[in-house]
Design an enzyme around this catalytic site. Structure first.
Site, mmCIF file in Angstrom:
data_model
loop_
_atom_site.group_PDB
_atom_site.id
_atom_site.type_symbol
_atom_site.label_atom_id
_atom_site.label_comp_id
_atom_site.label_asym_id
_atom_site.label_seq_id
_atom_site.Cartn_x
_atom_site.Cartn_y
_atom_site.Cartn_z
ATOM 1 N N ASP A 8 1.573 -1.245 2.379
ATOM 2 C CA ASP A 8 2.474 -0.252 1.814
ATOM 3 C C ASP A 8 2.490 0.930 2.794
ATOM 4 O O ASP A 8 1.611 1.027 3.663
ATOM 5 C CB ASP A 8 1.926 0.158 0.440
ATOM 6 C CG ASP A 8 2.699 1.298 -0.163
ATOM 7 O OD1 ASP A 8 3.946 1.248 -0.146
ATOM 8 O OD2 ASP A 8 2.066 2.260 -0.657
ATOM 9 N N LEU A 9 3.460 1.805 2.679
ATOM 10 C CA LEU A 9 3.564 2.937 3.612
ATOM 11 C C LEU A 9 3.037 4.244 3.005
ATOM 12 O O LEU A 9 1.991 4.765 3.414
ATOM 13 C CB LEU A 9 5.032 3.112 4.038
ATOM 14 C CG LEU A 9 5.332 4.359 4.867
ATOM 15 C CD1 LEU A 9 4.689 4.278 6.242
ATOM 16 C CD2 LEU A 9 6.844 4.557 5.001
ATOM 17 N N ASP A 10 3.796 4.745 1.999
ATOM 18 C CA ASP A 10 3.494 6.065 1.437
ATOM 19 C C ASP A 10 2.138 6.054 0.727
ATOM 20 O O ASP A 10 1.949 5.315 -0.238
ATOM 21 C CB ASP A 10 4.587 6.476 0.441
ATOM 22 C CG ASP A 10 5.964 6.596 1.099
ATOM 23 O OD1 ASP A 10 6.045 7.208 2.176
ATOM 24 O OD2 ASP A 10 6.941 6.074 0.532
ATOM 25 N N THR A 16 2.623 10.737 2.849
ATOM 26 C CA THR A 16 3.971 11.026 2.340
ATOM 27 C C THR A 16 4.050 10.920 0.818
ATOM 28 O O THR A 16 4.995 11.450 0.226
ATOM 29 C CB THR A 16 4.991 10.083 3.006
ATOM 30 O OG1 THR A 16 4.343 8.810 3.212
ATOM 31 C CG2 THR A 16 5.462 10.622 4.335
ATOM 32 N N LYS A 44 4.221 6.477 -8.181
ATOM 33 C CA LYS A 44 3.900 5.888 -6.878
ATOM 34 C C LYS A 44 4.416 4.459 -6.807
ATOM 35 O O LYS A 44 4.210 3.680 -7.738
ATOM 36 C CB LYS A 44 2.391 5.911 -6.631
ATOM 37 C CG LYS A 44 1.856 7.295 -6.319
ATOM 38 C CD LYS A 44 0.359 7.245 -6.032
ATOM 39 C CE LYS A 44 -0.166 8.647 -5.739
ATOM 40 N NZ LYS A 44 -1.638 8.640 -5.613
ATOM 41 N N GLY A 45 5.061 4.128 -5.708
ATOM 42 C CA GLY A 45 5.561 2.766 -5.504
ATOM 43 C C GLY A 45 6.885 2.479 -6.196
ATOM 44 O O GLY A 45 7.459 1.417 -6.019
ATOM 45 N N VAL A 46 7.356 3.429 -6.979
ATOM 46 C CA VAL A 46 8.575 3.217 -7.771
ATOM 47 C C VAL A 46 9.789 3.737 -6.988
ATOM 48 O O VAL A 46 9.711 4.790 -6.344
ATOM 49 C CB VAL A 46 8.424 3.944 -9.134
ATOM 50 C CG1 VAL A 46 9.690 3.848 -9.953
ATOM 51 C CG2 VAL A 46 7.229 3.369 -9.896
ATOM 52 N N ARG A 48 13.444 5.303 -5.767
ATOM 53 C CA ARG A 48 13.948 6.663 -5.985
ATOM 54 C C ARG A 48 14.679 6.786 -7.326
ATOM 55 O O ARG A 48 14.410 7.698 -8.117
ATOM 56 C CB ARG A 48 14.883 7.042 -4.827
ATOM 57 C CG ARG A 48 15.141 8.525 -4.716
ATOM 58 C CD ARG A 48 16.099 8.830 -3.579
ATOM 59 N NE ARG A 48 15.670 8.248 -2.305
ATOM 60 C CZ ARG A 48 16.431 8.189 -1.213
ATOM 61 N NH1 ARG A 48 17.670 8.659 -1.230
ATOM 62 N NH2 ARG A 48 15.972 7.646 -0.096
ATOM 63 N N SER A 113 7.501 -1.745 1.729
ATOM 64 C CA SER A 113 7.636 -0.392 1.175
ATOM 65 C C SER A 113 8.816 -0.292 0.222
ATOM 66 O O SER A 113 9.847 -0.934 0.419
ATOM 67 C CB SER A 113 7.838 0.607 2.325
ATOM 68 O OG SER A 113 8.163 1.888 1.822
ATOM 69 N N ALA A 114 8.663 0.573 -0.787
ATOM 70 C CA ALA A 114 9.747 0.831 -1.738
ATOM 71 C C ALA A 114 10.677 1.941 -1.252
ATOM 72 O O ALA A 114 11.627 2.300 -1.932
ATOM 73 C CB ALA A 114 9.154 1.222 -3.092
ATOM 74 N N SER A 115 10.375 2.478 -0.071
ATOM 75 C CA SER A 115 11.134 3.643 0.413
ATOM 76 C C SER A 115 12.296 3.256 1.310
ATOM 77 O O SER A 115 12.174 2.392 2.177
ATOM 78 C CB SER A 115 10.197 4.562 1.199
ATOM 79 O OG SER A 115 10.927 5.590 1.821
ATOM 80 N N LYS A 116 13.416 3.967 1.127
ATOM 81 C CA LYS A 116 14.558 3.792 2.031
ATOM 82 C C LYS A 116 14.330 4.564 3.323
ATOM 83 O O LYS A 116 15.102 4.437 4.266
ATOM 84 C CB LYS A 116 15.838 4.279 1.351
ATOM 85 C CG LYS A 116 16.286 3.381 0.217
ATOM 86 C CD LYS A 116 17.564 3.876 -0.421
ATOM 87 C CE LYS A 116 18.001 2.909 -1.516
ATOM 88 N NZ LYS A 116 18.956 3.507 -2.448
ATOM 89 N N ASN A 117 13.296 5.389 3.338
ATOM 90 C CA ASN A 117 12.978 6.177 4.534
ATOM 91 C C ASN A 117 11.881 5.537 5.384
ATOM 92 O O ASN A 117 11.376 6.166 6.321
ATOM 93 C CB ASN A 117 12.524 7.578 4.116
ATOM 94 C CG ASN A 117 13.649 8.383 3.472
ATOM 95 O OD1 ASN A 117 14.690 8.599 4.091
ATOM 96 N ND2 ASN A 117 13.471 8.806 2.230
ATOM 97 N N LYS A 144 9.187 -2.714 -6.745
ATOM 98 C CA LYS A 144 7.863 -2.879 -7.355
ATOM 99 C C LYS A 144 7.916 -2.319 -8.777
ATOM 100 O O LYS A 144 8.606 -1.337 -8.993
ATOM 101 C CB LYS A 144 6.817 -2.110 -6.531
ATOM 102 C CG LYS A 144 6.763 -2.551 -5.066
ATOM 103 C CD LYS A 144 5.891 -1.586 -4.246
ATOM 104 C CE LYS A 144 5.983 -1.905 -2.759
ATOM 105 N NZ LYS A 144 5.241 -0.976 -1.902
ATOM 106 N N GLU A 168 -2.392 -1.297 -1.051
ATOM 107 C CA GLU A 168 -1.517 -0.498 -1.913
ATOM 108 C C GLU A 168 -2.244 0.688 -2.529
ATOM 109 O O GLU A 168 -3.402 0.586 -2.904
ATOM 110 C CB GLU A 168 -1.018 -1.370 -3.076
ATOM 111 C CG GLU A 168 0.375 -1.905 -2.931
ATOM 112 C CD GLU A 168 1.468 -0.849 -2.998
ATOM 113 O OE1 GLU A 168 1.166 0.302 -3.355
ATOM 114 O OE2 GLU A 168 2.614 -1.172 -2.681
ATOM 115 N N ASP A 169 -1.519 1.810 -2.666
ATOM 116 C CA ASP A 169 -2.098 2.970 -3.364
ATOM 117 C C ASP A 169 -1.471 3.158 -4.745
ATOM 118 O O ASP A 169 -1.789 4.117 -5.429
ATOM 119 C CB ASP A 169 -1.885 4.259 -2.557
ATOM 120 C CG ASP A 169 -0.434 4.696 -2.550
ATOM 121 O OD1 ASP A 169 0.456 3.822 -2.449
ATOM 122 O OD2 ASP A 169 -0.177 5.903 -2.682
#
Ligand code: BG6
Ligand code: MG
Length: 212
Positions: A8-10, A16, A44-46, A48, A113-117, A144, A168-169
């Site tokens: 995972d990223l964030d 982040t 977290k992980g959800v 936007r 990652s769940a992020s578009k960034n 997720k 994962e966090d």
């Protein structure tokens, strides 16, 4: 049997998760709701949009579709402002040694990652080249805790899910890994991430000794 790692990223590679929290906190305040750290564990992980729906529920507020989309846009604008000065030094403790070990051992590595960034953040911290595959929010239809993100990452690596270890966090991410037939390493406490097989404070604590 070759094993792979999916990160995972964030909150796993960089801090982040805190910037997401600050931006959501600012938006929730506009709705008259003080977002807490405990609320943030659920976020977290959800994705936007799902995060905003969750916050609106907490604030007992409804928005028109137009305002909903506008608030998503503003939250992201604030988030982008918070990450704009990030660079290679802005990774969590233990990240450089973990990536060095993965490279030395030639372990297949994917991002889930769940992020578009995600691509932008990975580029900023200088780690994008380290990945054999990247799956972010733009490539999945179900976020997720659905396992699609990690299953797609495993497919891109060509490694069976049962041979993938997910770091994962988030509770949503740990659930996604388990639903996908993978083992999860929780970056965080057993209290916050009860489903994870082991819990570490950061990537640097991972022991590669028995990992093949
Ligand atoms: C996840 C974060 O990685 O990405 C969430 O844990 C965040 O907090 C989600 O809401 C979506 O990120 P973005 O960058 O697409 O708004
Ligand atoms: Mg995370």
């Amino acid at each position: 049997m070759k094993s792979a790692i999916i990160l995972d990223l964030d909150g796993v590679i960089c801090d982040t998760a805190h910037f997401h929290f600050l931006a959501w906190h600012r938006l929730a305040a506009e709705y008259g709701y003080e977002l807490t750290q405990a609320d943030n564990e659920q976020l977290k992980g959800v994705s936007r949009a799902d995060s905003l729906t969750f916050i609106l529920g907490l604030a007992n507020k409804t928005l028109s579709t137009e305002q909903f989309n506008e608030d998503l846009r503003r939250k992201n604008e604030w988030y982008l402002d918070l990450v704009k000065d990030m660079g290679p030094l802005d990774v969590l403790p233990g990240v450089p040694s973990f990536f060095a070990e993965v490279a030395a051992r030639k372990i297949p590595l994917a991002l889930g990652s769940a992020s578009k960034n995600a691509n932008m953040v990975l580029t900023r911290v200088g780690l994008i080249q380290a990945f054999d595959a990247i799956v972010d929010a733009s490539q999945v239809s179900q976020g997720k805790p659905h396992p699609e993100t990690f299953i797609k990452a495993a497919e891109l690596l060509g490694i069976a899910p049962e041979n993938c270890l997910v770091f994962e966090d988030s509770a949503a991410g740990v659930q996604a890994a388990i639903s996908g037939g993978m083992k999860a390493v929780g970056i965080g406490s057993a209290e916050d991430l009860p489903g994870a097989a082991i819990h570490l404070a950061n990537l640097g604590e991972f022991d590669f000794t028995n990992f093949s």
